[in-house]
Enzyme design. Sequence first.
Site, PDB file in Angstrom:
ATOM      1  N   ARG A   1      43.059  59.197  25.584  1.00 19.43           N
ATOM      2  CA  ARG A   1      43.371  59.126  26.782  1.00 19.43           C
ATOM      3  C   ARG A   1      43.177  57.901  27.324  1.00 19.43           C
ATOM      4  O   ARG A   1      42.991  57.097  28.015  1.00 19.43           O
ATOM      5  CB  ARG A   1      43.464  60.247  27.894  1.00 19.43           C
ATOM      6  CG  ARG A   1      43.763  60.075  28.896  1.00 19.43           C
ATOM      7  CD  ARG A   1      44.747  59.287  29.384  1.00 19.43           C
ATOM      8  NE  ARG A   1      46.256  59.804  28.654  1.00 19.43           N
ATOM      9  CZ  ARG A   1      47.106  58.808  28.582  1.00 19.43           C
ATOM     10  NH1 ARG A   1      47.117  57.504  28.410  1.00 19.43           N
ATOM     11  NH2 ARG A   1      48.114  59.023  27.343  1.00 19.43           N
TER      12      ARG A   1
ATOM     13  N   LYS B   1      39.018  43.078  45.164  1.00 15.05           N
ATOM     14  CA  LYS B   1      40.183  44.131  45.164  1.00 15.05           C
ATOM     15  C   LYS B   1      40.529  45.060  43.588  1.00 15.05           C
ATOM     16  O   LYS B   1      41.128  44.789  43.311  1.00 15.05           O
ATOM     17  CB  LYS B   1      40.758  44.184  45.555  1.00 15.05           C
ATOM     18  CG  LYS B   1      40.795  42.954  47.107  1.00 15.05           C
ATOM     19  CD  LYS B   1      42.396  43.099  47.943  1.00 15.05           C
ATOM     20  CE  LYS B   1      41.908  42.119  49.012  1.00 15.05           C
ATOM     21  NZ  LYS B   1      43.155  41.844  49.843  1.00 15.05           N
TER      22      LYS B   1
ATOM     23  N   LYS C   1      34.305  35.193  55.802  1.00 19.40           N
ATOM     24  CA  LYS C   1      35.474  35.688  56.385  1.00 19.40           C
ATOM     25  C   LYS C   1      35.299  36.207  58.834  1.00 19.40           C
ATOM     26  O   LYS C   1      34.815  35.775  58.804  1.00 19.40           O
ATOM     27  CB  LYS C   1      35.766  36.958  55.471  1.00 19.40           C
ATOM     28  CG  LYS C   1      35.552  37.083  54.480  1.00 19.40           C
ATOM     29  CD  LYS C   1      36.055  38.074  53.351  1.00 19.40           C
ATOM     30  CE  LYS C   1      38.098  38.202  53.950  1.00 19.40           C
ATOM     31  NZ  LYS C   1      39.121  37.809  52.755  1.00 19.40           N
TER      32      LYS C   1
ATOM     33  N   GLU D   1      36.996  31.256  55.860  1.00 12.88           N
ATOM     34  CA  GLU D   1      38.229  31.902  56.050  1.00 12.88           C
ATOM     35  C   GLU D   1      38.934  31.394  57.479  1.00 12.88           C
ATOM     36  O   GLU D   1      37.858  31.146  58.374  1.00 12.88           O
ATOM     37  CB  GLU D   1      38.343  33.501  55.840  1.00 12.88           C
ATOM     38  CG  GLU D   1      39.656  34.108  56.451  1.00 12.88           C
ATOM     39  CD  GLU D   1      39.596  35.276  56.259  1.00 12.88           C
ATOM     40  OE1 GLU D   1      39.989  36.320  55.103  1.00 12.88           O
ATOM     41  OE2 GLU D   1      39.890  35.879  58.065  1.00 12.88           O
TER      42      GLU D   1
ATOM     43  N   ASP E   1      44.586  31.292  55.483  1.00 11.19           N
ATOM     44  CA  ASP E   1      44.417  32.954  55.930  1.00 11.19           C
ATOM     45  C   ASP E   1      46.009  33.590  55.929  1.00 11.19           C
ATOM     46  O   ASP E   1      46.000  32.736  57.098  1.00 11.19           O
ATOM     47  CB  ASP E   1      43.676  33.734  55.915  1.00 11.19           C
ATOM     48  CG  ASP E   1      43.698  35.142  55.965  1.00 11.19           C
ATOM     49  OD1 ASP E   1      43.962  35.685  55.104  1.00 11.19           O
ATOM     50  OD2 ASP E   1      43.255  36.005  56.535  1.00 11.19           O
TER      51      ASP E   1
END
Length: 285
Positions: free
Chosen positions: A100, A135, A167, A201, A222
Amino acid sequence: MPLSRHHVRSVVQSALEEDCAYNDATTSATIGESDIRASAHLVAKQSGVIAGIQVAEEAFKILDSQSEFIAHLNDGGSIEAGMKIASVSGKAAAILSAERTALNLLQRMSGIATLTARYVAAVRGTDASIVDTRKTVPGLRVPDKYSVLMGGGGNHRMSLADCILIKDNHIAAMKSQGMSIGDVVRHARSNAPFSIKIEIEVENVDDAVDAMNAGVDIVMLDNMPPESMREAVDLRVGQSLLEASGNVTLANVRQVAETGVDIISIGELTHSVSALDISLDFSVD
């Protein structure tokens, strides 16, 4: 970014411990300590791009250092449904206890590589590069980003230390001090090591131009519509690169690439990818 033995060992060891592979109740209650030998094939159930072969091998090797693992293709190779990816032979108990972990990692990594390859193919012939984001699943960033490379994509920053990426929340904090977009870029530059790049951004063309005039290295456009991206490209200043980000899908990535942006960053590559279907066909020697 190579997948080093250190990263492979660390990821696989952690996954085996999480799965209690050293205390496999089922295998202990059935096979136990008997020296049954077995062979198994890792078989693709759907077509795609393979990544993580050495990770799968490590799972079997950790539980049986004398096992024999044969890869039938390299990472980055294309596979069709029904094709064998690799074969392993050794102690039956070890193969079953490692199964697994080996499949989970190989399937995820191959899923990332496969999706990346689809995006790369969709923008072929344009000047845009497909890259990932941060991410990623905690603890799996290195194999996740390695898998993007195996699919033909590129890596955005590996961690918070690799690039100054200003950002919207950073900008909001600095605007509260009376700074414009250009002021924020210049302020960051004055506090940054000379060797590090600065990206910011922005949400509109005016801010993109302001950032480029301030000498920013990369402007992240963005969630802009394609027509705004194209306008920013037409108004490019200096050597700044333009990156498209947000709401990019396989259905619209070609349109985004044709605006003339340099980079398209896609969180989907790693944050919600579907695993490539791979099975383990087991047989006792």
